[in-house]
Design a protein around this motif. Structure first.
Motif, short mmCIF file in Angstrom:
data_model
loop_
_atom_site.label_atom_id
_atom_site.label_comp_id
_atom_site.label_asym_id
_atom_site.label_seq_id
_atom_site.Cartn_x
_atom_site.Cartn_y
_atom_site.Cartn_z
N GLN A 182 40.10 54.41 40.83
CA GLN A 182 38.80 54.09 40.27
C GLN A 182 38.18 52.88 40.96
OE1 GLN A 182 37.18 56.11 38.14
NE2 GLN A 182 38.99 57.36 38.56
N LEU A 183 39.00 51.90 41.29
CA LEU A 183 38.53 50.71 41.98
C LEU A 183 38.03 51.06 43.38
CD1 LEU A 183 38.27 47.73 41.32
CD2 LEU A 183 40.57 47.39 42.21
N LYS A 184 38.78 51.91 44.09
CA LYS A 184 38.36 52.34 45.43
C LYS A 184 37.07 53.15 45.36
CE LYS A 184 42.97 52.38 47.41
NZ LYS A 184 44.10 53.23 47.83
N GLU A 185 36.97 54.00 44.36
CA GLU A 185 35.77 54.81 44.19
C GLU A 185 34.55 53.91 43.94
OE1 GLU A 185 33.60 58.23 44.27
OE2 GLU A 185 35.73 58.06 44.68
N LYS A 186 34.73 52.91 43.14
CA LYS A 186 33.63 51.98 42.87
C LYS A 186 33.23 51.23 44.13
CE LYS A 186 32.04 48.42 39.78
NZ LYS A 186 31.15 48.97 38.81
N ALA A 187 34.18 50.89 44.99
CA ALA A 187 33.88 50.19 46.23
C ALA A 187 33.12 51.10 47.21
CB ALA A 187 35.17 49.69 46.87
N ARG A 188 33.42 52.39 47.17
CA ARG A 188 32.77 53.34 48.08
C ARG A 188 31.32 53.62 47.71
NH1 ARG A 188 37.77 56.32 48.60
NH2 ARG A 188 37.22 57.51 46.77
N GLN A 189 31.05 53.64 46.44
CA GLN A 189 29.70 53.98 45.99
C GLN A 189 29.30 53.09 44.84
OE1 GLN A 189 30.19 58.07 45.09
NE2 GLN A 189 30.93 57.74 43.03
#
Length: 87
Positions: A24-31
Motif C-alpha cells: 500500500q505504501l509503494k502504491e501510494k508513492a507511485r500514484q
C-alpha cells in the motif's frame, strides 16, 4: 509460556501484515490517488497485529520476546511511514 506454534502463527501474521502495508505504501508513492479503503485497512491491520504481539510478549520466553521485540519495531516503523506519507 507461549507455545512455539502460537508464536510462529503470530510471526506469519506479522509478515503478511507488513507485506500488505508495504504494498500500500509503494502504491501510494507511485500514484497520488490511492485506494483509501485498502490503505486504511493496512493501517488497521498493523495496529491489530501490534496489539496482539504486545499481548503475546507478556507470556513469551526471553528468546521469543527478543524476536517479538524486533517484529514490533518493524510494525511501528511501517506504521509511522504510512502515517507520515499520508500528509
Amino acid at each position: 509460556m507461549t507455545t512455539r506454534k502460537s508464536i510462529d502463527h503470530l510471526l506469519n501474521r506479522v509478515d503478511e501484515t507488513v507485506r500488505f502495508a508495504e504494498e500500500q505504501l509503494k502504491e501510494k508513492a507511485r500514484q497520488e490517488s490511492v485506494n483509501e479503503t485498502e490503505y486504511t485497512e493496512a493501517l488497521m491491520q498493523l495496529e491489530e497485529t501490534y496489539n496482539d504481539l504486545m499481548k503475546t510478549m507478556n507470556s513469551a520466553s526471553p528468546e521469543q520476546r527478543e524476536l517479538l521485540h524486533r517484529k514490533r519495531l518493524l510494525l511501528q516503523q511501517i506504521q509511522n511511514n504510512m502515517i507520515l506519507s499520508d500528509h
